[in-house]
Motif scaffolding. Sequence first.
Motif, short mmCIF file in Angstrom:
data_model
loop_
_atom_site.label_atom_id
_atom_site.label_comp_id
_atom_site.label_asym_id
_atom_site.label_seq_id
_atom_site.Cartn_x
_atom_site.Cartn_y
_atom_site.Cartn_z
N ALA A 323 41.09 38.03 42.30
CA ALA A 323 40.67 36.72 41.78
C ALA A 323 39.50 36.14 42.57
O ALA A 323 38.59 35.54 41.98
CB ALA A 323 41.84 35.76 41.79
N GLU A 324 39.50 36.30 43.90
CA GLU A 324 38.40 35.73 44.67
C GLU A 324 37.08 36.41 44.32
O GLU A 324 36.04 35.75 44.20
CB GLU A 324 38.67 35.84 46.17
N GLN A 325 37.10 37.73 44.13
CA GLN A 325 35.89 38.43 43.72
C GLN A 325 35.46 37.95 42.34
O GLN A 325 34.26 37.76 42.08
CB GLN A 325 36.14 39.93 43.70
N ALA A 326 36.41 37.73 41.45
CA ALA A 326 36.09 37.25 40.11
C ALA A 326 35.45 35.86 40.16
O ALA A 326 34.46 35.59 39.47
CB ALA A 326 37.36 37.20 39.25
N LEU A 327 35.99 34.97 41.00
CA LEU A 327 35.41 33.64 41.15
C LEU A 327 34.01 33.72 41.73
O LEU A 327 33.11 32.96 41.33
CB LEU A 327 36.31 32.79 42.04
N LYS A 339 31.50 34.91 30.58
CA LYS A 339 32.91 34.61 30.80
C LYS A 339 33.55 35.74 31.61
O LYS A 339 33.53 36.90 31.22
CB LYS A 339 33.64 34.45 29.46
N VAL A 340 34.14 35.37 32.75
CA VAL A 340 34.82 36.32 33.62
C VAL A 340 36.32 36.21 33.37
O VAL A 340 36.88 35.11 33.44
CB VAL A 340 34.49 36.05 35.11
N MET A 341 36.95 37.33 33.08
CA MET A 341 38.36 37.36 32.71
C MET A 341 39.22 37.94 33.82
O MET A 341 38.79 38.84 34.56
CB MET A 341 38.56 38.19 31.44
N LEU A 342 40.45 37.43 33.92
CA LEU A 342 41.45 37.97 34.83
C LEU A 342 42.57 38.61 34.01
O LEU A 342 43.10 37.99 33.07
CB LEU A 342 42.05 36.87 35.70
N ARG A 343 42.90 39.85 34.39
CA ARG A 343 44.05 40.52 33.79
C ARG A 343 45.27 40.08 34.59
O ARG A 343 45.45 40.47 35.74
CB ARG A 343 43.88 42.03 33.85
N LEU A 344 46.10 39.25 34.00
CA LEU A 344 47.22 38.64 34.72
C LEU A 344 48.46 39.50 34.73
O LEU A 344 49.32 39.36 35.61
CB LEU A 344 47.54 37.27 34.09
N GLY A 347 49.59 45.07 31.22
CA GLY A 347 48.79 46.20 30.76
C GLY A 347 48.30 47.05 31.89
O GLY A 347 48.67 46.87 33.05
N ALA A 348 47.44 48.01 31.53
CA ALA A 348 46.89 48.94 32.52
C ALA A 348 45.98 48.20 33.48
O ALA A 348 45.42 47.14 33.16
CB ALA A 348 46.11 50.04 31.80
N PRO A 349 45.81 48.70 34.70
CA PRO A 349 44.89 48.08 35.67
C PRO A 349 43.49 47.96 35.09
O PRO A 349 43.04 48.78 34.30
CB PRO A 349 44.94 49.03 36.86
N VAL A 350 42.80 46.91 35.52
CA VAL A 350 41.46 46.63 35.04
C VAL A 350 40.50 46.66 36.22
O VAL A 350 40.81 46.17 37.30
CB VAL A 350 41.40 45.24 34.37
N THR A 351 39.32 47.23 36.01
CA THR A 351 38.26 47.17 37.01
C THR A 351 37.09 46.43 36.42
O THR A 351 36.93 46.33 35.20
CB THR A 351 37.82 48.58 37.44
N ALA A 352 36.25 45.86 37.30
CA ALA A 352 35.12 45.04 36.84
C ALA A 352 34.17 45.85 35.98
O ALA A 352 33.97 47.03 36.20
CB ALA A 352 34.39 44.47 38.05
#
Length: 352
Positions: A323-327, A339-344, A347-352
Amino acid sequence: MTPVTAMKAVVVHGAGDVRIDERPRPEPGRDEVLLALEWGGICGSDVAYWKKGASGTAALAHPLVLGHEFAGRVAALGSGVTGLSEGQPVTVHPAQLIGEPPERLAGRTNLHARVRYFGSAALTPHTDGGFSEFRTVRAAQVRPLPEGVDTESGALAEPLAVALHAVGRVPALRGRTVLVNGAGPIGSLVVAAAKHRGAETVCAADLSSASLAVARRMGADTTVDISRGEELPHDVDVVFEASGAPAALGAVLRATARGGTVVQVGNLPGTAEPAVLGDLVTREITWIGSYRFVDEIDDALTALRDGLDVSPVISHRFPLEQAEQALTIAADPASASSKVMLRLGGGAPVTA
């Protein structure tokens, strides 16, 4: 199987201090729903709480779970809840009124003085948001996703509702010319909303070529790259000012047709800033504000069902743990993010 009793949450503790905290998994009370959350969208207010410890006049008094744009699935129902089922994909209306608004604000609940809004420090105790693996929500705030609308798009129903409310501030938009000044996520969604409501032509203007590319994908007929010295169009019927930059107001008013309308969508600063406003009077321009939304989240879900595609505004995806990297990406103009999304979860892991 061991029951899940804990969850991860994105918690801001102060300026520059965001953590992935472990918190007890909540249980739904009467008239509440437990959601297993899947996607969240980072908004400017989330960035402000992280960078400054405040968003506008709302300052942190204690730690706060971020996030008011989110969607997931029903995990459990509290007593008294009907019309929903476990596993159902949903999003939420993030606002809960405290008391009744005065009669003069009938139909304008977004302007009520006391509102609990997910992910907001406006009231103490603060109202935790939805950047967590689970959250309980009042059933009255839950909105089922239409068939064919996934939870990632559903998480963006909230900012789309903001755009639709802004467009609705000018009821007769069909067949008119439109300029959207500022093509960030909200501005680009305003582009889509204006086209959805029948605007004849929509021009988007911004300093970022990446943002303008998003606006074109969201339906802009033409774009203006201000960083290259390109000028705004002239005699535009309706202008949506989505940058919130006082320095832009002079050119925006000059671009507006005599007798035209400017809708202020971008938040203007609460401190004194120089701005050129002469044309407001001499061109007899109507300048109106637009704040959050009333029930347009329902209109947003209908638009998504009918094919309005919000995916072009998504530029980055991160897992909750980053989350800090996303912010950081969302806050950095050089990142060319939208728009930057967080996978909460879910589902499968998400990478940027």
